[in-house]
Design an enzyme around this catalytic site. Structure first.
Site, short mmCIF file in Angstrom:
data_model
loop_
_atom_site.label_atom_id
_atom_site.label_comp_id
_atom_site.label_asym_id
_atom_site.label_seq_id
_atom_site.Cartn_x
_atom_site.Cartn_y
_atom_site.Cartn_z
CB CYS A 57 -0.88 -0.02 1.24
SG CYS A 57 -1.71 1.54 1.57
CE1 TYR A 188 -5.24 2.57 -5.51
CE2 TYR A 188 -3.58 4.30 -5.52
CZ TYR A 188 -4.00 3.05 -5.13
OH TYR A 188 -3.18 2.27 -4.35
N1 LIG Z 1 -6.67 7.78 3.67
C1 LIG Z 1 -5.98 6.61 3.91
C2 LIG Z 1 -6.13 5.65 2.73
C3 LIG Z 1 -5.56 4.31 3.03
C4 LIG Z 1 -6.00 3.26 1.99
O1 LIG Z 1 -6.77 3.54 1.07
N2 LIG Z 1 -5.48 2.03 2.14
C5 LIG Z 1 -5.88 0.95 1.27
C6 LIG Z 1 -4.70 0.12 0.81
S1 LIG Z 1 -3.63 0.92 -0.34
C7 LIG Z 1 -6.74 -0.04 2.02
O2 LIG Z 1 -6.44 -0.41 3.13
N3 LIG Z 1 -7.80 -0.54 1.37
C8 LIG Z 1 -8.62 -1.56 1.91
C9 LIG Z 1 -9.91 -1.68 1.14
O3 LIG Z 1 -10.19 -0.81 0.29
O4 LIG Z 1 -10.64 -2.65 1.42
C10 LIG Z 1 -4.53 6.93 4.19
O5 LIG Z 1 -3.88 7.63 3.40
O6 LIG Z 1 -4.04 6.50 5.21
#
Ligand SMILES: N[C@@H](CCC(=O)N[C@@H](CS)C(=O)NCC(=O)O)C(=O)O
Length: 314
Positions: A57, A188
Site C-alpha cells: 500500500c 487510481y
Molecule cells: N486515507 C488513507 C487511505 C488508506 C488506503 O486507502 N489504504 C488501502 C490500501 S492501499 C486499504 O487499506 N484498502 C482496503 C480496502 O479498500 O478494502 C490513508 O492515506 O491513510
C-alpha cells in the site's frame, strides 16, 4: 472489498464511483493526535504505539518511510499484513509474506478496528496507528501519522531531521495537495475509471502532472529545494510503484517513469537514502495490485520489470 457495518464484515462493490464512471475515494477515519507533551491525550512514549501496515500500500508506505528516517524503529513497532486483500479483508499470518499479529494474535485487521470501536462502520484500511495502552486506534490517516512521526517523537528519535520545516510549510502543503490530486490519487482515477471518457481525462491529467514535475526537477534536486521534505516522501511511494503496477495494471502507459530522466534519477536518489530501500518490497507491491479481481481476474503476476537492481545501482 470489505467494509465493516456495525462491526460486521460486508462485501462491497470494488470502489465507490460517480455516475460518470470516475473513481472516488471514501474517507472514514480515526483522527486522534500524538503530541510530545501529551496534551492531546496521546503522549509520545517509546513502546506504546504500534503500526499495522501493508507493504504493497502506497499510503502505508509513507509511514514506514518517515519512521525509518526519524529513526523510530525501536520506538514504534510494526506488523505487516498479508499482501492480498482476502475475503475478510486484510489478514495476518506468516503463511505467505506477512507477520502474525504480534499484539493480540488476531487473524484479521477488522478485528483490530472492532477492538477499538465494536460498532465500527467503514472501510478497514491500512495504515493503522494503534495505542497499546488505551487499546484503541489513534489514527488511520497516513498524512497525519507522518506529521506525528516527524514532530512528536523528537525526544526519542532523530530530532535533527525536520521534514516539514516551518518556513517551507506553505509550499509543502500546496504541493502535497496538488500531488495527491494529480499523482497519488491520479493513478487510481485512471486505474479504476469505468468509462473511456473518465479514463482519458484521468490519464491525461496524470501525465500532464508528471511532465510538470519533470520540469520542476530541472532547477532543483528535490521538490522544495535542496533537501527532501515531506512532499518528496509523499510522492516517492507512487513513483516507485509506477512502472511496476500503474503502468501496466492501471493503464498509466503514456510513458514509463524510466522515460522521464529527471524523475527517474530523483526516484533512484530517494531510494538510495539509507533505510529507504528496506521499505520498498516489490513482491508485496506486485501481489497486492495484481490480485485486485476487477482489474486482473486471473491474478497472474507479471515477471518484469526488474527495477530493484536499477533503483539500487550507484
Ligand atoms: N486515507 C488513507 C487511505 C488508506 C488506503 O486507502 N489504504 C488501502 C490500501 S492501499 C486499504 O487499506 N484498502 C482496503 C480496502 O479498500 O478494502 C490513508 O492515506 O491513510
Amino acid at each position: 472489498m470489505k467494509d465493516l457495518v456495525d462491526g460486521v464484515v460486508r462485501e462491497r462493490p470494488f470502489e465507490p464511483e460517480t455516475e460518470n464512471g470516475e473513481f472516488r475515494r471514501e474517507e472514514r477515519t480515526f483522527r486522534n493526535w500524538i503530541t510530545a507533551d501529551g496534551s492531546s491525550g496521546f503522549p509520545a512514549e517509546p513502546g506504546r504505539y504500534h503500526l499495522y501496515v501493508s507493504l504493497g500500500c502506497p499510503w502505508a508506505h509513507r509511514t514506514l518511510i518517515v519512521r525509518a528516517l526519524k529513526r523510530l524503529e525501536a520506538v514504534i513497532s510494526v506488523a505487516v499484513v498479508e499482501p492480498i486483500i482476502g475475503p475478510q479483508g486484510w489478514a495476518f499470518g506468516e503463511a505467505s509474506r506477512g507477520t502474525a499479529d504480534p499484539l493480540y494474535g488476531k487473524q484479521y485487521l477488522h478485528e483490530i478496528y472492532t477492538m477499538a470501536q465494536p460498532s465500527f462502520t467503514g472501510i478497514v484500511t491500512v495504515p493503522v496507528l494503534w495505542d497499546r495502552r488505551e487499546r484503541t486506534i489513534v489514527n488511520n490517516e497516513s498524512s497525519e501519522i507522518i506529521r506525528m512521526f516527524n514532530s512528536a517523537f523528537d525526544a526519542h528519535g532523530d530530532a535533527r531531521l525536520d521534514l516539514y520545516p516551518r518556513p517551507l510549510r506553505h509550499e509543502i502543503d500546496a504541493l502535497n495537495a496538488w500531488i495527491y490530486d494529480r499523482v497519488n490519487n491520479g493513478v487510481y482515477q485512471a486505474g479504476f475509471a469505468s468509462t473511456q471518457a473518465a479514463y482519458d481525462q484521468a490519464v491525461d491529467r496524470l501525465f500532464a502532472a508528471l511532465d510538470e514535475l519533470e520540469r520542476r526537477l530541472s532547477d532543483q534536486p528535490y521538490l522544495v529545494g535542496e533537501r527532501p521534505t515531506e512532499a518528496d516522501w509523499r510522492l516517492f511511494p507512487t513513483l516507485v510503484r509506477f512502472d511496476m503496477a500503474y503502468h501496466g495494471l492501471f493503464k498509466c502507459n503514456i510513458r514509463r517513469l524510466v522515460d522521464y530522466p529527471r524523475l527517474w534519477e530523483y526516484t533512484r536518489r530517494l531510494y538510495q537514502v539509507p533505510g529507504i530501500a528496506e521499505t520498498v518490497r516489490f513482491d508485496h507491491i506486485k501481489r497486492l495490485y495484481y490480485s485486485l479481481p476487477t482489474l486482473n481476474p486471473n491474478g497472474i503476476i507479471p515477471k518484469g520489470p526488474d527495477l530493484e537492481n536499477r533503483l539500487g545501482q550507484p
